[in-house]
Structures are given as structure tokens and as C-alpha cells.
Design an enzyme around this catalytic site. Sequence first.
Site, PDB file in Angstrom:
ATOM      1  N   CYS A 173      -0.112   3.903   2.663  1.00 23.40           N
ATOM      2  CA  CYS A 173       0.314   3.438   3.994  1.00 23.40           C
ATOM      3  C   CYS A 173       1.776   3.825   4.237  1.00 23.40           C
ATOM      4  O   CYS A 173       2.130   4.308   5.319  1.00 23.40           O
ATOM      5  CB  CYS A 173       0.170   1.922   4.106  1.00 23.40           C
ATOM      6  SG  CYS A 173      -1.494   1.288   3.809  1.00 23.40           S
ATOM      7  N   CYS A 189       0.829  -1.222   0.000  1.00 22.53           N
ATOM      8  CA  CYS A 189       0.000   0.000   0.000  1.00 22.53           C
ATOM      9  C   CYS A 189       0.860   1.267   0.000  1.00 22.53           C
ATOM     10  O   CYS A 189       1.542   1.571   0.982  1.00 22.53           O
ATOM     11  CB  CYS A 189      -0.923  -0.029   1.217  1.00 22.53           C
ATOM     12  SG  CYS A 189      -1.734   1.537   1.574  1.00 22.53           S
TER      13      CYS A 189
END
Length: 367
Positions: free
Chosen positions: A54, A51
Site C-alpha cells: 500500500c 501494508c
Amino acid sequence: MKKILIIAMVALMSLPVFAQTDFRHISYEEALKAAKTEQKLVFMDFYTDWCGPCKMMMRDVFPKKEVADFMNKKFINIKLNAEKEGQELAKKYKVAAYPTFIVIDANEKIIMTKVGGDSSPENFIASIARQIDPEKTPERLKARYDGGERTADLISAYAGMKLEEVYAGRRPDESKKQEAFQLVQDYFKGLKDPQKLAPENLFIYTTYTESPLDEIAKYMIAHRTAFDPTIKNQIADRIALLYKTQIQGYMMARSEYNDVEYKEIKKGITDLGLNKENQYTQALRFIESQGQGTPADFLTLCETEFKNLDQDQQTCLVVNFSGLIKTEDEAVLKRASQFLRGQLKDMEASALFYAAQQVYQLENGKH
């Protein structure tokens, strides 16, 4: 050996100390127990290894001192890989996108859920603070606003809520953005100068200005030396960013060239000392050439001076290059395509996708 260790310790001690959000290496059950003991809430960051947002949060947001101070004071913070050790908890809390941030109390009651990262530390803090405050639920914010309250705290939270709603669905809801900006503009008009310059109203300038030509931005620029000393640096940074964004907008053909407005932007860059190291000198030449509306001359400038732009400016020019070559002249379009093809070997990876797309558009008549 002892001498080497002492030198190493001294070197380490001389390094700057950065605050970090304290993500504890404890289990979910241990986090609940700690929350009871320390009388805090539990903040869960559900992420994955792949991600991008993230990673951005861990790199650009959670290490910031203001974020760390806020998070460590209010929460027991834990990170959970939704595809590994946090898989069962991700199912329990119906996590479907990453990152997802969930706050619960010690009895596992969900206090808030926030989906998606936020590149602005200030906006991230404001969003979390609003969502865990009972006085800042959507219903309470509306009731307080409709009741006539016009405090900085309320306007920041209410407008911020509407901004988050812009991207709540599959497609951006621009009406929510307009509502948020209108709320802030109405609030701003009701303030006196000392209030406009106060730290509590910094959010107006850092979040609700998009161009140096905005009414609020013009006020900020004109009064830049009068702001409270505690926020002067943030005001200066915002002003610099607005001009940089405007220049990038011209280079990506996302800002419609207007000679009067452009001259105002150029004057601002000069008057404010934003071009001291000539960081915009070359970019301004490209913008002016494109604005003159002679594609062949603009292309000649690209062929001879593209290498003198900095990396960010080169990428901006490439992103929508076909949109800058406004012509049906096949010879010019062919030159434009050949120019882009010639840059590919030296181009940063981040720009390659855009360059390939623009070559396709130029060569297939989709410019």
C-alpha cells in the site's frame, strides 16, 4: 517579514510541479454523489497502516503523472483504511487482502476488483483500463482474439490478463505466464519494422523482455536508435534495466553462468556505454571469478574487494552467498561463514536477514 514571505513564495513557485492522483477527502456517500454529478466511476483504495505494498503504491505509482492523468479523468478517487474509517465498507465489499482496489458506479454496482499492488505505473494503468472496459472482459478478449483480431490494444490487454492470472492462486501458474509471452511473441513476429518501432507497441519491450539475450530484447537493442522519438527514453531505460537485472542474476546465482552468454552480456554493457562510471567494473570481476569455479579464489576476492561493490551489488552477493561457494571443503566453508559474519556490523538492514540465513546454511551443511 514581508520580504521573507515573498522570497519563500518565489522559492516554492520555482519547485517542480508533480501530478498527483487526486484522492478526495470526502465520505463514501459524497463520492457517490460526485460520481453522478461528474459522470465518473468511484475508485476505492482499501489499505492499512502496516501494508508495505500500500505504501509502495502511494510512493511510487499514484504520484506519477501518467497515473494521475488517467485516474483523475475517469474516477472519483477515495482512500479507505480497512481497519479504521473504512472497516464497514471493507466488510461490505469482502476485502480480505491489501491493497484492494474496487471500482463501482454511482449506483454501487461493482465494475472491477483488483487485489495487490503493482510497482509498474504502466502495468497498473493497463490493468485498471482493461478491467473497466466491457470490451476487455476475459470472454470478450478471448472472442476477439479467436476471431482473428491482432491489434496492439487487444494483445496488450489479453496478454496482460494472463499475466495477472499467474498470481491469482496460492501458487504462481507458470503456464499462464508462458501463454502471455507466447501471445506477444507470435504477435511480434507478424509485425513489420515500422510497427515494431511504434509507440503503440512499447508494451512488448517494457513487459515481455526478461534478459538482453531474449529474441525480442535483441531486436530492441539493435534498433534502439530507430524507435519513435516519443518512446526512445523508455526503450533506453528498459535496455539498461535488463542488463542490470542480468548482472544481479549472476551475482545471486539465479542465472546459470555460461561463458559464451556472459561475454555477450559484458560486450553489450561496454558497447552501449552502460559502464561509463564503472558501475559494473567490480561486479564483473566477481562474476568472472565465480564463473572460473575456484571457490577459494572467489572467497579471497570477496574478503578483499567486497567493500568496493555498491550497496545493491553487496546485497545481491549476500542473498544466495552459499550458492556461490560450490565446494565441500570445510576450510573454505568456514572461511565463507567467517567472511559473512564479519560484514554483519556494517550491513544494511535489508541484507541482514539474507546474511543470517546464508551463515546458517554454510555452517549447517545446507549450501
